[in-house]
Write a protein that holds these residues in place. Sequence first.
Motif, PDB file in Angstrom:
ATOM      1  N   MET A 115      -9.720 -33.879  -3.124  1.00 29.22           N
ATOM      2  CA  MET A 115      -9.080 -32.659  -3.603  1.00 29.22           C
ATOM      3  C   MET A 115      -9.647 -31.420  -2.900  1.00 29.22           C
ATOM      4  O   MET A 115      -8.906 -30.500  -2.546  1.00 29.22           O
ATOM      5  N   LEU A 118      -8.317 -31.273   0.642  1.00 32.08           N
ATOM      6  CA  LEU A 118      -6.926 -30.800   0.720  1.00 32.08           C
ATOM      7  C   LEU A 118      -6.820 -29.299   0.463  1.00 32.08           C
ATOM      8  O   LEU A 118      -6.008 -28.612   1.095  1.00 32.08           O
ATOM      9  N   ALA A 119      -7.629 -28.791  -0.445  1.00 29.48           N
ATOM     10  CA  ALA A 119      -7.575 -27.351  -0.732  1.00 29.48           C
ATOM     11  C   ALA A 119      -7.999 -26.556   0.496  1.00 29.48           C
ATOM     12  O   ALA A 119      -7.380 -25.542   0.852  1.00 29.48           O
ATOM     13  N   VAL A 120      -9.040 -27.015   1.156  1.00 24.63           N
ATOM     14  CA  VAL A 120      -9.507 -26.305   2.348  1.00 24.63           C
ATOM     15  C   VAL A 120      -8.472 -26.424   3.465  1.00 24.63           C
ATOM     16  O   VAL A 120      -8.184 -25.456   4.178  1.00 24.63           O
ATOM     17  N   ASP A 122      -5.381 -26.601   3.111  1.00 28.12           N
ATOM     18  CA  ASP A 122      -4.258 -25.750   2.759  1.00 28.12           C
ATOM     19  C   ASP A 122      -4.553 -24.270   3.028  1.00 28.12           C
ATOM     20  O   ASP A 122      -3.655 -23.497   3.359  1.00 28.12           O
ATOM     21  N   MET A 123      -5.804 -23.876   2.891  1.00 27.84           N
ATOM     22  CA  MET A 123      -6.120 -22.448   2.958  1.00 27.84           C
ATOM     23  C   MET A 123      -6.775 -22.011   4.258  1.00 27.84           C
ATOM     24  O   MET A 123      -6.680 -20.843   4.621  1.00 27.84           O
TER      25      MET A 123
END
Lengths: 592, 592
Positions: A115, A118-120, A122-123
């Motif tokens: 998770m 994926l957040a990194v 995405d940003m």
Amino acid sequence: MAMRMSTLFLRTLREDPADAELPGHKLLVRAGYVRRVAPGIYTWLPLGMKVRAKVEAIVREEMNAIGSQEVLFPALLPREPYEATNRWTEYGPNLFRLQDRRETDMLLGPTHEEMFCLAVKDMYSSYKDLPLSLYQIQTKYRDEARPRAGILRGREFVMKDSYSFDINSQGLQKSYDAHRDAYIKIFNRLGFEYVIVQADSGAMGGSASEEFLAVSEHGEDTFVRDDSGYAANVEAVEVPQAAPVEITAGPAHVEDTPDTPTIETLVNALNADHPRADGRAWTAADTLKNVIVMLAHPDGTRTPLAIGVPGDREVDAKRLETKVAPAEVEAFEEKDFKEYPMLAKGYIGPGVLGEEKASGIRYLLDPTIAQGSAWVTGADEHGKHVLDLVYGRDFTADGTIQAAEIREGDLGPNGKGLTLARGVEMGHIFQLGTKYAEALGLKVLDENGKLVTVTMGSYGVGVTRAVGMIAEDNLDELGLIWPREVAPADVHVVATGKDDAVFVKAAEIVAELEAKGLEVLYDDRVKVSPGVKFKDAELIGVPTILVLGRGLADGVVELKDRRSGDRREVAVDDAVAEVLREVGQHDVAQDA
Amino acid sequence: MAMRMSTLFLRTLREDPADAELPGHKLLVRAGYVRRVAPGIYTWLPLGMKVRAKVEAIVREEMNAIGSQEVLFPALLPREPYEATNRWTEYGPNLFRLQDRRETDMLLGPTHEEMFCLAVKDMYSSYKDLPLSLYQIQTKYRDEARPRAGILRGREFVMKDSYSFDINSQGLQKSYDAHRDAYIKIFNRLGFEYVIVQADSGAMGGSASEEFLAVSEHGEDTFVRDDSGYAANVEAVEVPQAAPVEITAGPAHVEDTPDTPTIETLVNALNADHPRADGRAWTAADTLKNVIVMLAHPDGTRTPLAIGVPGDREVDAKRLETKVAPAEVEAFEEKDFKEYPMLAKGYIGPGVLGEEKASGIRYLLDPTIAQGSAWVTGADEHGKHVLDLVYGRDFTADGTIQAAEIREGDLGPNGKGLTLARGVEMGHIFQLGTKYAEALGLKVLDENGKLVTVTMGSYGVGVTRAVGMIAEDNLDELGLIWPREVAPADVHVVATGKDDAVFVKAAEIVAELEAKGLEVLYDDRVKVSPGVKFKDAELIGVPTILVLGRGLADGVVELKDRRSGDRREVAVDDAVAEVLREVGQHDVAQDA
């Protein structure tokens, strides 16, 4: 606002709870810190909440100090990311899986590499965004096969997990070192003995990793250390490969050894029927034991594995598990023997073992077995063993495996004798490298405008487990003895007797202490005997206890140190100052 | 330690996210407070964590102030207690259910009445132990059919839930009132408009309950109020029972009304073919519409229900749902009509409706239907209606039901006209009474040594929902505008331009502000244009913005108030004092 024993949601127990095994756990239940709801699942009562909040605060403070940023991911997660890294399968029955009303597969997060990755992804998009360090303090879920030891090993538990993101391995090393330093600070503050050990990182797929183990006879982990400073989890110990020795044995020869399916029966038979020429007695160490296990792979397939160890050693299940992960180790059963008729149970030897041999079973040897050494081992025929079988001359293997039990005094990688101890894993730091970033496509542009895969680290501290461990390491026969920094209160004020004046004065002192910023647990119960109050105070374990009672008429109160047991009378007018000194002394000592 | 924009885990978005519906939700995503992981499941980023922690702190403070004690129950729970109260079944698909590795049924807690009840049962035994109030701030799970509106209605969310335990209903009333007062304080501090409304407590099985609704056009709940101070959730509105009227209609008579299966076609046919003697036109309000629904009960059985309402009203699905809970309302379908051949679809009348009538279907009337009033309604034969059918003279029903839609101007229970508005449920307080204590056997000894069942209250505040609601209620076209008490920082310091001196001075001011105890968000990015920085500051919504730029050469900086938009130049040497005044002014205003 002081916690008052008259209204506190608490009933201390005089008897040990039936479902508690460890002394600290028994006391946490008896003193009303936690209550069991289901196996490995606990409720935190008011006193437990105080300790837990303090442990969380310490962890948060030290994480913030290294510039890690607090976030919070969900505990209820979609399947897909864990599918991408294969952990949906690899976690096996340890993962709580469920479906929502649309029959979408979900899971309760056991750890969050996917998770965060994926957040990194995405940003962030550039090396300029790195390094990055993120953490969360979160409730996690693992469906342990044997949830035991109370909050030391729960199925619902709180972890601080953090993740670092760097452009290259030098960056990762820095992030790793920063975490290592932060963890040392955290564990120094928590108040139990710990040791940093090299750990096996196979299952997480990383390169380097270390564990912070609380030293405890109740630990499920065994670790070794030598006097050079080396320390390692027993799973991670690398026993040195024995150097080749000169061959002194004559030609190998098969002998009748009827009814000797075990090492013990074999040694007895050898000494009775096949004495050595030089008169030395045979021992188990002269025999080569071949252990067959079945590996259950995540994809559902099963393959056998043969391990050759000196007959005086067992295969260590945990060491073996880490070496074969993500496969799980199962017994090689009767039905399996039927499929391999060339295996003569109790008399299995290297003659049929090996990928190129009759059985086709992969055969790995313990590294202490030296090229040129001679062994007694199975002759692959019932009631027969082969003697003087020399490794390298008469038999070979497919490789070595670090799976034999480690014993006190064994030589470690530094060539020094190892000592063994037990511990509980309280923290774990991993250099993950690019495994997760690759599986999930986390790449950023580097200085040259080229896409490169981000390098990750992953780091965990067991928060609720730490509360359990502090309890195990800070107790006596009377109850708990909290280190000041995590105690549910700074001072426990006990008013005894039936004289109203005592309660009036106690309330005054409590108010003064609180005005000075201290947290107070106040035993204001009127119909409870002094004996019960003292027992409760010792059980609950606030480090400083101030007792008001009959002495008050003479202007004195009693100050007790829970840990040392020291008690002294002080003038009632000095009580507040004396308590402050007790609490403050500690603070000074800490800073020194 | 200041949050620095150069390293903060944040990427502001200029475009609205595709999956966000509400303006505040869009801004929370664009400004990097939260990120969606799955429907109704969110990650909290660093800025979001700050706001969330402040909301939690406010809730904790006010709960502690009324003597409620913080505990924490597990989220992963065993089935049995929820079985005992029947909620394992009643929750239907809203409950996340799962099995552990031993195939034991478990659930993710949607609310914890059962668990608190059992803990008190286990620990307490006497009236002397009461009253007791316990709370937790906990992650909860509900598998909403339509998770939407971001964190306003999630499937994983944080709630403060608390429970009171009293020996009798007077005690419960006191506990309830204390909670009500605490909630007023909490919601006054959170910074959105709210109203306290009477609520339906049917589903929870209690006696009295009130909701704290945030007034919002985006709300899923409708509430009513009149100018006497009455306010109620639309589900809880009790429309007055119409007083009997004198019968003025002649005998009932059946008329041919071919092709009039709807109210509209019926009214047209009546006006065309059956004009009234007095010349008044027929309207929908003259007709009695009989709606048949199917109730799906938790045990799997289905029973039909008929509801008679004036033809100009619909049945309100939500009002009906609360009246028939725990049954769920389903459509009465063609296949159902086949089982009830006496129902002439489009022409159903009271002739066949009622438990004693041909259909045996329970028949309930809207309370606005007066004894003695005359109606046009179905004649239970295709193409025919009956006119001048008088309630009480020509037909009866099995009772009344409060299920018709409420309209602006309708008379409420105080006889005054109601106005309607929409809201979001932010808090809910219930007098549960003994329902749960009885199901789970929570009894204590009273003063006379007699076992009595404990009386409970249950109280909830949506913590993560509150963050969402604050956002919805505090924004403009540029971004969010946080109320000071929950803002992610006290001040946002923005350094602009390329002059090192600006950044040096800004860092100095940041350090001074922090030394004064302020939380600072510092935009220290060097390669970002002033325009982008201002846009980000407005989007993020910290209430006070201090800008350092070209003016610094002349000794001035700019102070902006995010809410009013006011900006003024202040001397750089006064900057810290001026910021403190802005933040402090607010504090003073709050106390006043």
